[in-house]
Design an enzyme around this catalytic site. Structure first.
Site, PDB file in Angstrom:
ATOM      1  N   GLY A   9       0.872  -1.180   0.000  1.00 22.19           N
ATOM      2  CA  GLY A   9       0.000   0.000   0.000  1.00 22.19           C
ATOM      3  C   GLY A   9       0.904   1.224   0.000  1.00 22.19           C
ATOM      4  O   GLY A   9       1.853   1.306   0.789  1.00 22.19           O
ATOM      5  N   ARG A  46      10.317  -1.246  -4.556  1.00 21.73           N
ATOM      6  CA  ARG A  46       9.138  -1.274  -5.438  1.00 21.73           C
ATOM      7  C   ARG A  46       9.110   0.051  -6.220  1.00 21.73           C
ATOM      8  O   ARG A  46       9.294   1.116  -5.630  1.00 21.73           O
ATOM      9  CB  ARG A  46       7.846  -1.447  -4.625  1.00 21.73           C
ATOM     10  CG  ARG A  46       7.819  -2.773  -3.854  1.00 21.73           C
ATOM     11  CD  ARG A  46       6.433  -3.097  -3.337  1.00 21.73           C
ATOM     12  NE  ARG A  46       5.536  -3.458  -4.407  1.00 21.73           N
ATOM     13  CZ  ARG A  46       4.211  -3.572  -4.255  1.00 21.73           C
ATOM     14  NH1 ARG A  46       3.660  -3.319  -3.085  1.00 21.73           N
ATOM     15  NH2 ARG A  46       3.446  -3.926  -5.266  1.00 21.73           N
ATOM     16  N   ASP A 102      -1.468   4.676  -6.325  1.00 22.62           N
ATOM     17  CA  ASP A 102      -0.036   4.510  -6.029  1.00 22.62           C
ATOM     18  C   ASP A 102       0.784   5.683  -6.535  1.00 22.62           C
ATOM     19  O   ASP A 102       1.829   6.005  -5.996  1.00 22.62           O
ATOM     20  CB  ASP A 102       0.477   3.200  -6.623  1.00 22.62           C
ATOM     21  CG  ASP A 102      -0.099   2.042  -5.849  1.00 22.62           C
ATOM     22  OD1 ASP A 102      -1.219   1.621  -6.163  1.00 22.62           O
ATOM     23  OD2 ASP A 102       0.552   1.616  -4.874  1.00 22.62           O
TER      24      ASP A 102
END
Ligand code: MRU
Length: 342
Positions: A33, A75, A223
């Site tokens: 998240g 990420r 995101d």
């Protein structure tokens, strides 16, 4: 942190004393998240500074730069990660003259501040977003944009629970969210605990329920949001947005301003993470597909701004033209079009 890879069966808490393990927890999605990984990276850098065996502040900063590279390589899509790392590193560089104990304390304070600010942002954007939800609405959400994904009450799920707490009688359709099932495993777990009525559906059922008139609103997290309002979110979000448009259902995005990347003009510049093939071919311990076939696993997609009815941040509700209103949302007062702050 709670280990999100073993929910909902097990509620297990993880403790770290090395930033390398913190980085691994992001890569392996024990924490996931966008806002949550930003906060985690900030705390990871504070940990790196605290545990460093450097004897001078200068050496500690050198180690911190290495830790920033490792945490930044976990990420690629959620901009909150880079936003938090850059904020921590600016604080480190600005305090390079301080004694080592002072330097360490400053970094811990900054990481905790980033965490606390996210709690406040969640609360504020949830209140703004709840005003878009009406009594009796059925709200569809995709992936998990709840407390697990943030430091506070969440973004899309925060909006939903705030509307519920205001007494609006709502019901939520939760997309299971293949391949990692964040909807089934995490959002369903959170909404059940909050007592919000919901129905879990597979991703491919969304169009069916929309066609039957059973969905009045869609709310998702993000995101990374480009300057023009294109939104990167969990894979499958774009399909939901297209379906929502086809059925005349407002598609709302809820995200803190730390998710807005004004350096990226549009969604085509957002890096999309490609994850391991076995996330698609294996569910639990069961292999679903033959070995040695070609598999794609992009973790995110980009929803073009024209499909987005509004973007809700902690500073208000932004509508198109997003190039103007998102700049206003992040505090650029020169924008011609402002956001709705009422
Ligand atoms: O791959 P994940 O689980 O980290 O992806 C999460 C999402 O796409 C969320 O919708 C997004 O980060 C918003 S969380 C408030």
């Amino acid at each position: 942190m709670i280990d999100q890879t073993v929910l909902p069966e097990t509620e297990d808490y993880l403790y770290f004393d090395s930033y390398l393990d913190v980085a691994d927890s992001i890569t392996t999605m024990k924490v996931r998240g966008a806002p949550a990984i930003g906060v985690t990276a900030a705390l990871g850098l504070a940990l790196a500074a605290s545990k460093s065996d450097a004897s001078t502040t200068e050496d500690a900063i050198t180690e911190l730069r290495e830790a920033a590279i490792v945490l930044g390589a976990t990420r690629p899509t959620a901009v909150n990660l880079f936003w938090a790392i850059s904020r921590m590193m600016s604080m480190a560089e600005a305090n390079n003259e301080k004694s080592l104990p002072e330097f360490r304390a400053i970094l811990i304070e900054e990481a905790v501040r980033i965490q606390e600010e996210d709690v406040d942002r969640n609360e504020s954007l949830s209140e703004f977003g709840a005003s878009l939800i009406e009594d009796g609405d059925n709200v569809l959400t995709h992936c998990n944009a709840g407390a697990l994904a943030c430091a506070g009450c969440g973004t899309a799920v925060g909006v939903i629970t705030a509307a519920w707490e205001q007494g609006k009688k709502i019901h939520v359709y939760v997309d299971e969210t293949r391949p990692r099932l964040q909807g089934a495993k995490l959002t369903a777990w959170e909404l059940k605990r909050a007592g919000v009525p919901m129905t879990l559906i597979t991703d491919s059922m969304a169009g069916h329920f929309m066609q039957q008139g059973k969905v009045q609103k869609v709310v998702v997290g993000a995101d990374r949001i480009a300057a023009n309002g294109d939104v990167a979110n969990k894979i499958g979000t774009y399909s939901v947005a297209v379906l929502a448009q086809a059925h005349n259902i407002p598609f709302y995005v809820a995200a803190p301003t730390s998710t807005i990347d004004l350096n990226i003009v549009d969604g085509s510049h957002i890096p999309i993470e490609e994850r391991a093939e076995d996330e698609v071919t294996i569910v639990g311990k069961t292999r679903l597909a033959p070995l040695d076939i070609q598999v794609a696993n992009p973790a995110f997609d980009v929803t073009p701004n024209r499909l987005v009815a509004a973007i809700v941040t902690e500073t208000g509700v932004a509508h198109a033209p997003y190039l103007e209103t998102l700049a206003a949302a992040v505090g650029d007062r020169n924008s011609a079009n402002d956001i709705d702050r009422s």
